[in-house]
Design a protein around this motif. Structure first.
Motif, PDB file in Angstrom:
ATOM      1  N   UNK A 382       0.822  -1.208   0.000  1.00 36.08           N
ATOM      2  CA  UNK A 382       0.000   0.000   0.000  1.00 36.08           C
ATOM      3  C   UNK A 382       0.853   1.254   0.000  1.00 36.08           C
ATOM      4  N   UNK A 383       1.908   1.238   0.766  1.00 35.53           N
ATOM      5  CA  UNK A 383       2.793   2.409   0.794  1.00 35.53           C
ATOM      6  C   UNK A 383       3.438   2.632  -0.572  1.00 35.53           C
ATOM      7  N   UNK A 384       3.841   1.543  -1.216  1.00 34.33           N
ATOM      8  CA  UNK A 384       4.446   1.656  -2.544  1.00 34.33           C
ATOM      9  C   UNK A 384       3.452   2.241  -3.549  1.00 34.33           C
ATOM     10  N   UNK A 462       4.286 -15.867  -4.304  1.00 33.36           N
ATOM     11  CA  UNK A 462       2.921 -16.359  -4.455  1.00 33.36           C
ATOM     12  C   UNK A 462       2.005 -15.336  -5.116  1.00 33.36           C
ATOM     13  N   UNK A 463       2.331 -14.062  -5.002  1.00 30.53           N
ATOM     14  CA  UNK A 463       1.477 -13.006  -5.538  1.00 30.53           C
ATOM     15  C   UNK A 463       2.303 -12.027  -6.344  1.00 30.53           C
ATOM     16  N   UNK A 464       1.656 -11.441  -7.351  1.00 27.28           N
ATOM     17  CA  UNK A 464       2.332 -10.513  -8.234  1.00 27.28           C
ATOM     18  C   UNK A 464       1.494  -9.261  -8.388  1.00 27.28           C
ATOM     19  N   UNK A 465       2.116  -8.115  -8.151  1.00 32.58           N
ATOM     20  CA  UNK A 465       1.457  -6.824  -8.324  1.00 32.58           C
ATOM     21  C   UNK A 465       1.693  -6.325  -9.736  1.00 32.58           C
ATOM     22  N   UNK A 466       0.603  -6.083 -10.456  1.00 33.60           N
ATOM     23  CA  UNK A 466       0.657  -5.550 -11.810  1.00 33.60           C
ATOM     24  C   UNK A 466       0.256  -4.073 -11.784  1.00 33.60           C
ATOM     25  N   UNK A 467       0.968  -3.275 -12.559  1.00 33.69           N
ATOM     26  CA  UNK A 467       0.671  -1.847 -12.674  1.00 33.69           C
ATOM     27  C   UNK A 467       0.277  -1.548 -14.121  1.00 33.69           C
ATOM     28  N   UNK A 468      -0.752  -0.698 -14.258  1.00 34.81           N
ATOM     29  CA  UNK A 468      -1.202  -0.325 -15.593  1.00 34.81           C
ATOM     30  C   UNK A 468      -0.132   0.484 -16.299  1.00 34.81           C
ATOM     31  N   UNK A 469       0.119   0.155 -17.548  1.00 34.15           N
ATOM     32  CA  UNK A 469       1.132   0.864 -18.323  1.00 34.15           C
ATOM     33  C   UNK A 469       0.710   2.313 -18.561  1.00 34.15           C
ATOM     34  N   UNK A 470       1.687   3.211 -18.553  1.00 31.92           N
ATOM     35  CA  UNK A 470       1.409   4.617 -18.810  1.00 31.92           C
ATOM     36  C   UNK A 470       1.003   4.830 -20.261  1.00 31.92           C
TER      37      UNK A 470
END
Length: 470
Positions: A382-384, A462-470
């Motif tokens: 969350x901080x990230x 076990x988990x992967x955070x994906x970020x929407x591409x700019x």
């Protein structure tokens, strides 16, 4: 040894307080807070949302502490700290009641404490530790009653037993053993007046337990909420998962299963020893067999429930109350078998204490719990995300349901207004592209749309955070 016991208790309490302050909120704690602690006392008592997540006495105490002291994670966990203190007191009291050699008393006390899995729950807002602490008090007063045959001691034992059930329903299995032992006690002593008093006290407790939990259990069964458990067998499901978690192992294996078989056989052998001792009229045989029955009858109860009612076998944390019952029975038996031998007086208790202390210290940490290890990354994630924010729009995050609870709680408590209403999903649907982030299981990463890029792998891959591409 009293000084050593006191210092050990202080160290354990101190470690627990630190963990209460440092360990991130877990999924089940967050669910308890959102569904029950944020509502009314009546919601807790009536189990308005019929799930097994609501451990009634623990929830009531947690809500009371929050209303009285303040709304924080540490305060929410205070019932666990109360449980630890009660457990420490009655562990030592029971050790002194059953044993008479200082080294064995200290070892008995240590073995009851030095289980890292049990220790986890001393610092969490769950009912398991509270139930086990109250169970320990019940066992102590039961032994006192068996020795002195006074109704007041039985009433105290029944009181703590009833409270333990209200803290966690798995203790219902202990109540069956309790009633059997009381009945056997009075058949053995042939005292009609005492038997009538005991029957009245026992019946009263059964009625109170039914009034407190009967409707709630029926509602949970109707809602199919009593699903947590195993369907293989008692050794693999109950003994195996409890041993696995007590060693802080991530997965089971053949060694764990073999060790579970050995432990079950050891428990059965203990029963044979005490039955033989009772037949031969040996001293303390009645108490030894009673302590064994406190262990074996709940085990038989779970097996019968599975075959008759199709109830799952108790596993992992729901089976945790078996641990102190096993330790009490086995240590008491070993003490009586070996107390007149030099190796039994000195070396045997030291070996057990050293082994348990090694496992406890090796697995002791101040960052996570074994059951909800994945939740330790929630504050960091969350901080990230918040620090990477580039506009004033609420952040849109979609989560795997398995870890959603800690995020719901943390966003509400620490980041109000910075996130759009969180959405978790239980089906593998990843086609939506209006989210800023996805947090998914690594095995499903290939299904995330192409306009998202991997950002961070968390929780032991076990988990992967994906970020929407700019």
């Amino acid at each position: 040894m009293s000084l050593a016991t006191g210092l050990t208790a202080i160290i354990l309490i101190s470690c627990n307080v630190i963990r209460m302050s440092q360990v991130a909120v877990t999924y089940d704690e967050a669910t308890t807070y959102i569904k029950y602690l944020s509502g009314s006392y009546q919601d807790i008592i009536a189990n308005t949302f019929p799930t097994a997540n609501n451990h009634f006495l623990n929830s009531l105490m947690a809500k009371f502490f929050i209303d009285t002291i303040g709304d924080s994670l540490f305060v929410m966990r205070l019932p666990g700290l109360v449980a630890q203190i009660v457990y420490l007191i009655f562990s030592y009291a029971l050790a002194k009641k059953l044993l008479d050699r200082p080294l064995w008393i200290f070892t008995f006390f240590l073995l009851l404490q030095l289980n890292p899995f049990l220790f986890d729950f001393m610092g969490l807002c769950r009912g398991y530790a509270l139930a086990i602490a109250l169970l320990m008090a019940s066992v102590y007063y039961l032994i006192v009653y068996l020795q002195k045959n006074r109704a007041g001691w039985l009433a105290l034992s029944v009181f703590f037993m009833t409270a333990a059930v209200y803290a966690n329903l798995s203790i219902l299995n202990y109540t069956i053993a309790f009633f059997v032992i009381i009945a056997w006690q009075h058949l053995h002593r042939y005292n009609n007046a005492a038997a009538i008093r005991a029957a009245a006290i026992s019946a009263s407790s059964a009625i109170i337990i039914y009034l407190l939990t009967g409707k709630q259990i029926a509602a949970m069964r109707a809602a199919e909420q009593l699903y947590f458990g195993g369907h293989s067998n008692f050794i693999r499901d109950t003994a195996g998962t409890l041993l696995q978690d007590s060693l802080y192992l991530d997965t089971s294996n053949n060694i764990v299963y073999t060790a579970s078989v050995i432990l079950v056989l050891l428990a059965l052998t203990t029963g044979a020893y005490w039955i033989s001792a009772l037949y031969k009229g040996r001293d303390k045989a009645f108490y030894g067999l009673s302590l064994w029955l406190l262990l074996i009858i709940p085990a038989l109860s779970t097996i019968l429930q599975h075959h008759i009612l199709n109830t799952p076998y108790l596993i992992t944390r729901t089976a945790l109350f078996f641990y102190p019952l096993f330790i009490i029975s086995q240590v008491y038996t070993l003490y009586h078998i070996s107390r007149d031998k030099l190796w039994g007086k000195q070396f045997l208790p030291l070996i057990f204490a050293a082994l348990f202390a090694f496992n406890f210290i090796y697995n002791l940490n101040f960052t996570h719990t074994h059951t909800w290890r994945f939740d330790r990354h929630t504050p960091w994630v969350l901080e990230r995300i918040v620090n990477a924010k580039k506009n004033h729009e609420p952040i849109k995050l979609r989560l795997d349901w398995w870890i959603a609870g800690s995020f719901f709680y943390s966003v509400e408590k620490y980041y109000p207004g910075q996130f759009a209403p969180l959405d978790d999903f239980q089906e593998t649907r990843y086609e939506l592209t209006d989210y800023d982030y996805y947090l998914v299981q690594t095995k499903n990463a290939h299904e995330v749309p192409d306009n998202y890029t991997p950002d961070t792998i968390i929780s032991d891959n076990r988990y992967l955070l994906f970020k929407k591409k700019d």
